[in-house]
Design a protein around this motif. Structure first.
Motif, PDB file in Angstrom:
ATOM      1  N   ARG A  69       5.164  -0.728 -71.815  1.00 51.81           N
ATOM      2  CA  ARG A  69       5.667  -1.935 -72.448  1.00 51.81           C
ATOM      3  C   ARG A  69       4.589  -2.658 -73.269  1.00 51.81           C
ATOM      4  O   ARG A  69       4.821  -3.046 -74.403  1.00 51.81           O
ATOM      5  CB  ARG A  69       6.201  -2.886 -71.369  1.00 51.81           C
ATOM      6  CG  ARG A  69       6.779  -4.165 -71.957  1.00 51.81           C
ATOM      7  CD  ARG A  69       7.406  -5.055 -70.903  1.00 51.81           C
ATOM      8  NE  ARG A  69       8.075  -6.193 -71.514  1.00 51.81           N
ATOM      9  CZ  ARG A  69       9.313  -6.157 -71.991  1.00 51.81           C
ATOM     10  NH1 ARG A  69      10.023  -5.044 -71.910  1.00 51.81           N
ATOM     11  NH2 ARG A  69       9.860  -7.217 -72.544  1.00 51.81           N
ATOM     12  N   ASN A  70       3.422  -2.843 -72.647  1.00 58.04           N
ATOM     13  CA  ASN A  70       2.393  -3.644 -73.306  1.00 58.04           C
ATOM     14  C   ASN A  70       1.494  -2.777 -74.172  1.00 58.04           C
ATOM     15  O   ASN A  70       1.288  -1.601 -73.897  1.00 58.04           O
ATOM     16  CB  ASN A  70       1.558  -4.383 -72.263  1.00 58.04           C
ATOM     17  CG  ASN A  70       2.397  -5.430 -71.543  1.00 58.04           C
ATOM     18  OD1 ASN A  70       3.227  -6.092 -72.158  1.00 58.04           O
ATOM     19  ND2 ASN A  70       2.187  -5.567 -70.249  1.00 58.04           N
ATOM     20  N   THR A  71       0.943  -3.397 -75.226  1.00 61.73           N
ATOM     21  CA  THR A  71       0.013  -2.699 -76.096  1.00 61.73           C
ATOM     22  C   THR A  71      -1.381  -3.284 -75.885  1.00 61.73           C
ATOM     23  O   THR A  71      -1.574  -4.150 -75.032  1.00 61.73           O
ATOM     24  CB  THR A  71       0.478  -2.810 -77.567  1.00 61.73           C
ATOM     25  OG1 THR A  71      -0.313  -1.963 -78.363  1.00 61.73           O
ATOM     26  CG2 THR A  71       0.413  -4.228 -78.092  1.00 61.73           C
ATOM     27  N   GLN A  72      -2.366  -2.780 -76.632  1.00 59.73           N
ATOM     28  CA  GLN A  72      -3.757  -3.221 -76.494  1.00 59.73           C
ATOM     29  C   GLN A  72      -4.215  -3.850 -77.800  1.00 59.73           C
ATOM     30  O   GLN A  72      -3.896  -3.357 -78.882  1.00 59.73           O
ATOM     31  CB  GLN A  72      -4.659  -2.010 -76.210  1.00 59.73           C
ATOM     32  CG  GLN A  72      -4.415  -1.338 -74.871  1.00 59.73           C
ATOM     33  CD  GLN A  72      -5.122  -2.051 -73.734  1.00 59.73           C
ATOM     34  OE1 GLN A  72      -6.182  -2.623 -73.921  1.00 59.73           O
ATOM     35  NE2 GLN A  72      -4.519  -2.030 -72.550  1.00 59.73           N
ATOM     36  N   VAL A  73      -4.963  -4.941 -77.661  1.00 57.57           N
ATOM     37  CA  VAL A  73      -5.634  -5.496 -78.826  1.00 57.57           C
ATOM     38  C   VAL A  73      -7.035  -5.907 -78.398  1.00 57.57           C
ATOM     39  O   VAL A  73      -7.185  -6.742 -77.500  1.00 57.57           O
ATOM     40  CB  VAL A  73      -4.833  -6.660 -79.468  1.00 57.57           C
ATOM     41  CG1 VAL A  73      -4.335  -7.654 -78.452  1.00 57.57           C
ATOM     42  CG2 VAL A  73      -5.632  -7.352 -80.547  1.00 57.57           C
ATOM     43  N   ASP A  74      -8.016  -5.265 -79.022  1.00 55.56           N
ATOM     44  CA  ASP A  74      -9.431  -5.520 -78.686  1.00 55.56           C
ATOM     45  C   ASP A  74      -9.672  -5.526 -77.178  1.00 55.56           C
ATOM     46  O   ASP A  74     -10.331  -6.419 -76.648  1.00 55.56           O
ATOM     47  CB  ASP A  74      -9.887  -6.844 -79.317  1.00 55.56           C
ATOM     48  CG  ASP A  74      -9.934  -6.742 -80.838  1.00 55.56           C
ATOM     49  OD1 ASP A  74     -10.546  -5.785 -81.341  1.00 55.56           O
ATOM     50  OD2 ASP A  74      -9.331  -7.589 -81.515  1.00 55.56           O
ATOM     51  N   GLY A  75      -9.122  -4.530 -76.510  1.00 55.82           N
ATOM     52  CA  GLY A  75      -9.363  -4.369 -75.079  1.00 55.82           C
ATOM     53  C   GLY A  75      -8.513  -5.255 -74.178  1.00 55.82           C
ATOM     54  O   GLY A  75      -8.663  -5.227 -72.959  1.00 55.82           O
ATOM     55  N   LEU A  76      -7.608  -6.017 -74.766  1.00 52.89           N
ATOM     56  CA  LEU A  76      -6.741  -6.890 -73.961  1.00 52.89           C
ATOM     57  C   LEU A  76      -5.287  -6.425 -74.048  1.00 52.89           C
ATOM     58  O   LEU A  76      -4.870  -5.846 -75.045  1.00 52.89           O
ATOM     59  CB  LEU A  76      -6.845  -8.340 -74.457  1.00 52.89           C
ATOM     60  CG  LEU A  76      -8.228  -8.977 -74.379  1.00 52.89           C
ATOM     61  CD1 LEU A  76      -8.197 -10.376 -74.979  1.00 52.89           C
ATOM     62  CD2 LEU A  76      -8.719  -9.043 -72.928  1.00 52.89           C
ATOM     63  N   LYS A  77      -4.544  -6.705 -72.983  1.00 55.07           N
ATOM     64  CA  LYS A  77      -3.118  -6.370 -72.963  1.00 55.07           C
ATOM     65  C   LYS A  77      -2.298  -7.415 -73.707  1.00 55.07           C
ATOM     66  O   LYS A  77      -2.582  -8.611 -73.620  1.00 55.07           O
ATOM     67  CB  LYS A  77      -2.619  -6.335 -71.509  1.00 55.07           C
ATOM     68  CG  LYS A  77      -2.843  -5.032 -70.804  1.00 55.07           C
ATOM     69  CD  LYS A  77      -2.076  -5.059 -69.495  1.00 55.07           C
ATOM     70  CE  LYS A  77      -2.747  -4.164 -68.475  1.00 55.07           C
ATOM     71  NZ  LYS A  77      -2.255  -4.408 -67.126  1.00 55.07           N
ATOM     72  N   LEU A  78      -1.252  -6.919 -74.396  1.00 49.67           N
ATOM     73  CA  LEU A  78      -0.386  -7.838 -75.143  1.00 49.67           C
ATOM     74  C   LEU A  78       1.025  -7.264 -75.183  1.00 49.67           C
ATOM     75  O   LEU A  78       1.211  -6.070 -75.415  1.00 49.67           O
ATOM     76  CB  LEU A  78      -0.919  -7.991 -76.582  1.00 49.67           C
ATOM     77  CG  LEU A  78      -0.042  -8.785 -77.549  1.00 49.67           C
ATOM     78  CD1 LEU A  78      -0.066 -10.272 -77.203  1.00 49.67           C
ATOM     79  CD2 LEU A  78      -0.524  -8.596 -78.988  1.00 49.67           C
ATOM     80  N   ASP A  79       2.020  -8.124 -74.973  1.00 43.42           N
ATOM     81  CA  ASP A  79       3.416  -7.719 -75.185  1.00 43.42           C
ATOM     82  C   ASP A  79       3.638  -7.658 -76.707  1.00 43.42           C
ATOM     83  O   ASP A  79       3.474  -8.671 -77.389  1.00 43.42           O
ATOM     84  CB  ASP A  79       4.351  -8.759 -74.550  1.00 43.42           C
ATOM     85  CG  ASP A  79       5.823  -8.394 -74.711  1.00 43.42           C
ATOM     86  OD1 ASP A  79       6.180  -7.677 -75.684  1.00 43.42           O
ATOM     87  OD2 ASP A  79       6.625  -8.835 -73.877  1.00 43.42           O
TER      88      ASP A  79
END
Ligand SMILES: [Zn+2]
Length: 242
Positions: free
Chosen positions: A78-88
């Protein structure tokens, strides 16, 4: 996906025509979408949550039979990654919504990393939004799957109008942003809500962005696994909306 560049080279060799005018992928941070094109149409389609497998199967089949452009996230989670952080990924369409999602999913993230992630999203957001926005008079249809926690009952209190023809099937519903589309959709046998004005709170989802920008948008939600129901509802929307 680590073999992305290689895949692109293979595709380039197979479909050497104007690859830059017709890219096969588009991305925002870690969210990478495969693009399926079929003919010429003002219809656009989106599958944004990687764990919503039923929606992927239904949309891929739909694109074999209908014209338009589909964007399908390449992920199983479900979640993706942005600069090492999880994001919906359905919270990345506004800075305020992305910030809330990043904070919620990364409780101990240092402020610097958070700022970097938000900057990455700010820098790339409009490129993706432009691709997803249908041409004037067109329509974007997003396909989602839900499970026990979420249903039309969550949307009713924050909707402008509702038509609940299937109260025993709360997980199956349509959310639209255009009153003219609502007038058509409410003649269907399905649950439908209109969210043109409210809710006021910007959660960073595409439906809020669509409402704010006056984009014709329909969100089709069906319980995960109910492929036939999702296919039937998508066909109804496809054949009845202009
Ligand atoms: Zn979803």
């Amino acid at each position: 996906m680590s073999d992305g560049a290689q895949l692109s080279r293979r595709e380039f060799a197979a479909f050497g025509w104007l690859p830059f005018l017709h890219p096969h992928h588009i991305r925002l941070a870690g969210a990478r979408f495969r693009i399926i094109r079929n003919g010429r149409s003002k219809r656009r389609y989106l599958r944004i949550h990687g764990n919503e497998e039923t929606a992927r199967l239904v949309l891929e089949r739909h694109m074999e039979l209908h014209e338009g452009i589909a964007y399908i996230i390449e992920s199983q989670v479900r979640n993706t990654q942005v600069d090492g952080l999880k994001l919906d990924p359905n919270r990345m369409f506004s800075r305020i919504g992305a910030e809330a999602s990043l904070k919620n999913l990364n409780r101990d993230a240092p402020p610097d990393q958070m700022r970097r992630a938000l900057h990455t999203l700010d820098a790339g957001r409009e490129h993706l939004v432009r691709a997803l926005t249908p041409p004037r008079g067109g329509l974007l249809i997003a396909v989602h799957n839900n499970s026990e926690g979420y249903s039309v009952n969550s949307e009713v209190p924050i909707s402008d109008q509702t038509s609940l023809r299937q109260p025993a099937q709360p997980h199956a519903f349509l959310l639209c942003t255009d009153p003219a589309d609502f007038e058509v959709l409410k003649s269907s046998p399905y649950n439908v809500v209109l969210q043109q004005q409210g809710p006021k709170q910007d959660d960073g989802s595409f439906s809020r962005l669509a409402a704010a920008r006056g984009i014709r948008y329909v969100n089709l939600e069906v319980h995960l696994g109910e492929r036939e129901r999702q296919r039937e509802m998508l066909d109804w929307v496809e054949s009845k909306l202009p």
